[in-house]
Design a protein around this motif. Structure first.
Motif, PDB file in Angstrom:
ATOM      1  N   ILE A 148     -29.681   7.831 -32.275  1.00 18.69           N
ATOM      2  CA  ILE A 148     -29.532   8.842 -31.231  1.00 18.69           C
ATOM      3  C   ILE A 148     -28.644   8.298 -30.123  1.00 18.69           C
ATOM      4  O   ILE A 148     -28.895   7.202 -29.595  1.00 18.69           O
ATOM      5  CB  ILE A 148     -30.896   9.251 -30.644  1.00 18.69           C
ATOM      6  N   GLN A 149     -27.595   9.067 -29.790  1.00 21.41           N
ATOM      7  CA  GLN A 149     -26.704   8.693 -28.699  1.00 21.41           C
ATOM      8  C   GLN A 149     -26.753   9.771 -27.623  1.00 21.41           C
ATOM      9  O   GLN A 149     -26.654  10.961 -27.915  1.00 21.41           O
ATOM     10  CB  GLN A 149     -25.269   8.511 -29.210  1.00 21.41           C
ATOM     11  N   ASN A 150     -26.908   9.352 -26.392  1.00 21.13           N
ATOM     12  CA  ASN A 150     -27.014  10.270 -25.264  1.00 21.13           C
ATOM     13  C   ASN A 150     -25.619  10.656 -24.776  1.00 21.13           C
ATOM     14  O   ASN A 150     -24.897   9.827 -24.228  1.00 21.13           O
ATOM     15  CB  ASN A 150     -27.813   9.609 -24.134  1.00 21.13           C
ATOM     16  N   GLY A 151     -25.245  11.920 -24.973  1.00 21.62           N
ATOM     17  CA  GLY A 151     -23.953  12.408 -24.502  1.00 21.62           C
ATOM     18  C   GLY A 151     -24.074  13.338 -23.319  1.00 21.62           C
ATOM     19  O   GLY A 151     -23.127  14.051 -22.982  1.00 21.62           O
ATOM     20  N   THR A 152     -25.253  13.318 -22.662  1.00 19.20           N
ATOM     21  CA  THR A 152     -25.502  14.252 -21.559  1.00 19.20           C
ATOM     22  C   THR A 152     -25.257  13.646 -20.185  1.00 19.20           C
ATOM     23  O   THR A 152     -24.990  14.357 -19.230  1.00 19.20           O
ATOM     24  CB  THR A 152     -26.955  14.757 -21.591  1.00 19.20           C
ATOM     25  N   GLY A 153     -25.381  12.327 -20.091  1.00 13.09           N
ATOM     26  CA  GLY A 153     -25.284  11.687 -18.787  1.00 13.09           C
ATOM     27  C   GLY A 153     -26.604  11.620 -18.059  1.00 13.09           C
ATOM     28  O   GLY A 153     -26.710  10.971 -17.019  1.00 13.09           O
ATOM     29  N   LYS A 154     -27.634  12.273 -18.572  1.00 14.93           N
ATOM     30  CA  LYS A 154     -28.958  12.235 -17.951  1.00 14.93           C
ATOM     31  C   LYS A 154     -29.741  11.056 -18.518  1.00 14.93           C
ATOM     32  O   LYS A 154     -29.991  10.981 -19.723  1.00 14.93           O
ATOM     33  CB  LYS A 154     -29.714  13.542 -18.219  1.00 14.93           C
ATOM     34  N   SER A 155     -30.127  10.141 -17.662  1.00 16.20           N
ATOM     35  CA  SER A 155     -30.834   8.945 -18.093  1.00 16.20           C
ATOM     36  C   SER A 155     -32.161   9.313 -18.749  1.00 16.20           C
ATOM     37  O   SER A 155     -32.904  10.157 -18.249  1.00 16.20           O
ATOM     38  CB  SER A 155     -31.082   8.025 -16.890  1.00 16.20           C
ATOM     39  N   GLY A 156     -32.461   8.671 -19.861  1.00 11.62           N
ATOM     40  CA  GLY A 156     -33.734   8.874 -20.544  1.00 11.62           C
ATOM     41  C   GLY A 156     -33.738   9.976 -21.573  1.00 11.62           C
ATOM     42  O   GLY A 156     -34.726  10.146 -22.288  1.00 11.62           O
ATOM     43  N   GLN A 157     -32.628  10.723 -21.710  1.00 11.88           N
ATOM     44  CA  GLN A 157     -32.620  11.842 -22.644  1.00 11.88           C
ATOM     45  C   GLN A 157     -32.705  11.372 -24.093  1.00 11.88           C
ATOM     46  O   GLN A 157     -33.319  12.030 -24.934  1.00 11.88           O
ATOM     47  CB  GLN A 157     -31.367  12.702 -22.455  1.00 11.88           C
ATOM     48  N   ALA A 158     -32.107  10.224 -24.390  1.00  9.15           N
ATOM     49  CA  ALA A 158     -32.197   9.682 -25.749  1.00  9.15           C
ATOM     50  C   ALA A 158     -33.639   9.352 -26.098  1.00  9.15           C
ATOM     51  O   ALA A 158     -34.092   9.582 -27.227  1.00  9.15           O
ATOM     52  CB  ALA A 158     -31.315   8.447 -25.889  1.00  9.15           C
ATOM     53  N   ARG A 159     -34.386   8.830 -25.129  1.00  8.86           N
ATOM     54  CA  ARG A 159     -35.777   8.474 -25.371  1.00  8.86           C
ATOM     55  C   ARG A 159     -36.624   9.724 -25.622  1.00  8.86           C
ATOM     56  O   ARG A 159     -37.495   9.736 -26.494  1.00  8.86           O
ATOM     57  CB  ARG A 159     -36.325   7.698 -24.175  1.00  8.86           C
ATOM     58  N   VAL A 160     -36.348  10.790 -24.846  1.00  6.89           N
ATOM     59  CA  VAL A 160     -37.084  12.040 -25.030  1.00  6.89           C
ATOM     60  C   VAL A 160     -36.828  12.610 -26.418  1.00  6.89           C
ATOM     61  O   VAL A 160     -37.754  13.024 -27.129  1.00  6.89           O
ATOM     62  CB  VAL A 160     -36.673  13.068 -23.944  1.00  6.89           C
ATOM     63  N   THR A 161     -35.562  12.620 -26.836  1.00  6.28           N
ATOM     64  CA  THR A 161     -35.213  13.143 -28.152  1.00  6.28           C
ATOM     65  C   THR A 161     -35.800  12.277 -29.261  1.00  6.28           C
ATOM     66  O   THR A 161     -36.256  12.781 -30.288  1.00  6.28           O
ATOM     67  CB  THR A 161     -33.687  13.239 -28.305  1.00  6.28           C
ATOM     68  N   ALA A 162     -35.797  10.958 -29.052  1.00  4.09           N
ATOM     69  CA  ALA A 162     -36.349  10.043 -30.056  1.00  4.09           C
ATOM     70  C   ALA A 162     -37.823  10.328 -30.296  1.00  4.09           C
ATOM     71  O   ALA A 162     -38.286  10.340 -31.444  1.00  4.09           O
ATOM     72  CB  ALA A 162     -36.156   8.597 -29.602  1.00  4.09           C
ATOM     73  N   ALA A 163     -38.570  10.564 -29.222  1.00  4.22           N
ATOM     74  CA  ALA A 163     -40.001  10.853 -29.367  1.00  4.22           C
ATOM     75  C   ALA A 163     -40.222  12.150 -30.135  1.00  4.22           C
ATOM     76  O   ALA A 163     -41.097  12.240 -31.002  1.00  4.22           O
ATOM     77  CB  ALA A 163     -40.652  10.933 -27.983  1.00  4.22           C
ATOM     78  N   ALA A 164     -39.394  13.153 -29.849  1.00  2.12           N
ATOM     79  CA  ALA A 164     -39.534  14.443 -30.528  1.00  2.12           C
ATOM     80  C   ALA A 164     -39.208  14.323 -32.014  1.00  2.12           C
ATOM     81  O   ALA A 164     -39.917  14.871 -32.869  1.00  2.12           O
ATOM     82  CB  ALA A 164     -38.637  15.482 -29.868  1.00  2.12           C
ATOM     83  N   LEU A 165     -38.146  13.600 -32.341  1.00  2.00           N
ATOM     84  CA  LEU A 165     -37.744  13.468 -33.742  1.00  2.00           C
ATOM     85  C   LEU A 165     -38.716  12.584 -34.518  1.00  2.00           C
ATOM     86  O   LEU A 165     -38.955  12.808 -35.707  1.00  2.00           O
ATOM     87  CB  LEU A 165     -36.324  12.905 -33.832  1.00  2.00           C
ATOM     88  N   ALA A 166     -39.273  11.566 -33.856  1.00  2.00           N
ATOM     89  CA  ALA A 166     -40.274  10.737 -34.526  1.00  2.00           C
ATOM     90  C   ALA A 166     -41.491  11.579 -34.883  1.00  2.00           C
ATOM     91  O   ALA A 166     -42.067  11.444 -35.970  1.00  2.00           O
ATOM     92  CB  ALA A 166     -40.669   9.561 -33.632  1.00  2.00           C
ATOM     93  N   SER A 167     -41.883  12.476 -33.982  1.00  2.00           N
ATOM     94  CA  SER A 167     -43.014  13.366 -34.255  1.00  2.00           C
ATOM     95  C   SER A 167     -42.699  14.344 -35.379  1.00  2.00           C
ATOM     96  O   SER A 167     -43.596  14.794 -36.091  1.00  2.00           O
ATOM     97  CB  SER A 167     -43.387  14.147 -32.987  1.00  2.00           C
ATOM     98  N   ALA A 168     -41.402  14.658 -35.546  1.00  2.46           N
ATOM     99  CA  ALA A 168     -40.982  15.582 -36.592  1.00  2.46           C
ATOM    100  C   ALA A 168     -40.821  14.894 -37.946  1.00  2.46           C
ATOM    101  O   ALA A 168     -40.469  15.543 -38.933  1.00  2.46           O
ATOM    102  CB  ALA A 168     -39.677  16.265 -36.199  1.00  2.46           C
ATOM    103  N   GLY A 169     -41.053  13.575 -37.986  1.00  2.00           N
ATOM    104  CA  GLY A 169     -41.019  12.866 -39.260  1.00  2.00           C
ATOM    105  C   GLY A 169     -39.762  12.080 -39.548  1.00  2.00           C
ATOM    106  O   GLY A 169     -39.537  11.647 -40.679  1.00  2.00           O
ATOM    107  N   PHE A 170     -38.931  11.832 -38.524  1.00  3.39           N
ATOM    108  CA  PHE A 170     -37.725  11.042 -38.718  1.00  3.39           C
ATOM    109  C   PHE A 170     -37.960   9.608 -38.257  1.00  3.39           C
ATOM    110  O   PHE A 170     -38.797   9.351 -37.373  1.00  3.39           O
ATOM    111  CB  PHE A 170     -36.549  11.647 -37.934  1.00  3.39           C
TER     112      PHE A 170
END
Length: 263
Positions: free
Chosen positions: A171-193
């Protein structure tokens, strides 16, 4: 003349190293197969320390009084501590319950996906943040323990059906908002990735999230699931900027999070 250089080689596979061999493995500075850098040496040193911990805390060690005596003598000759014997024994019991496979460690280097690049400071070789951007290091510090773990609550598959291998995602953060990669990582891990890496993209100008497929279309089913999970419309074959060639990442898919994920 060999100028004091000693050639050391290790065969592929499990090896039982003597103390002298372990030191050679950990200390060697020049090598092949990606082992020729100081960063690779740091990684080997971490492996030796982990293996030493497993050896010291094994049942075989504690059943051998001579080994315990020799180990204590070696430690006393090389370590200074104000811990009392009772405290050491309590820490030992705690350490025995730590699974080495659950220990997270990170070597910060100058690899293509690293937030650091080679630099010079006062005539000394140093690593510097890319574009003077420290967010990549902050992401590593904040997420080094956020390893994706399987969801034990899901029912086991039928005995005649093998479990599907989890798709590996960077996961690479292309938004400029700090911590967004971590938020997405948690969601995708819960989805089985399986999340193998997080960090910043080559820029923060991505309006839409995009997926790069490094599998050459071999996991289309998981690609569609991934697109749905992050709301991405765009999926491309090949590697994004920052990955010099396909296969230089341990991931099946690279996700670059766009600003649409913030809505």
């Amino acid at each position: 003349r060999n100028y004091g250089i000693q050639v050391v080689s290790f065969k592929k596979g499990w090896q039982h190293l003597s103390g002298e061999e372990a030191l050679k493995f950990a200390r060697s500075r020049h090598g092949t197969n990606g082992e020729g850098s100081d960063f690779a040496r740091a990684d080997r040193q971490q492996k030796v320390i982990g293996a030493l911990k497993e050896k010291l805390l094994s049942a075989k060690t504690f059943r051998n009084p001579a080994t315990i005596a020799n180990t204590m003598a070696a430690l006393q000759s090389n370590i200074t501590t104000d811990l009392q014997l009772g405290e050491i024994l309590r820490l030992t019991r705690l350490a025995q319950n730590v699974d080495h496979l659950e220990v997270a460690h990170k070597v910060i280097d100058n690899s293509p996906g690293s937030p650091l690049v080679d630099g010079n400071y006062g005539g000394a070789y140093v690593l510097l943040p890319k574009n003077d951007d420290w967010n990549g290091l902050r992401e590593i510090a904040a997420n080094v323990f956020d390893l994706a773990k399987p969801d034990d609550s899901s029912p086991p598959p039928p005995q005649d059906q093998a479990p599907l291998e989890k798709a590996r995602v960077e996961i690479q953060n292309g938004t400029g908002k700090s911590g967004q990669a971590r938020v997405t990582a948690a969601a995708l891990a819960s989805a089985g990735f399986q999340i193998v890496k997080i960090g910043n993209a080559d820029s923060f100008g991505y309006a839409e999230s995009v997926i790069f497929d490094l599998t050459k279309g071999k996991k289309d089913g998981q690609l569609e699931k991934l697109k749905t999970a992050i709301g991405a419309k765009d999926a491309r074959r090949g590697a994004p900027a920052g990955l010099a060639e396909q296969g230089s990442s341990a991931a099946d898919f690279v996700v670059i999070i766009g600003k649409n994920a913030l809505n």
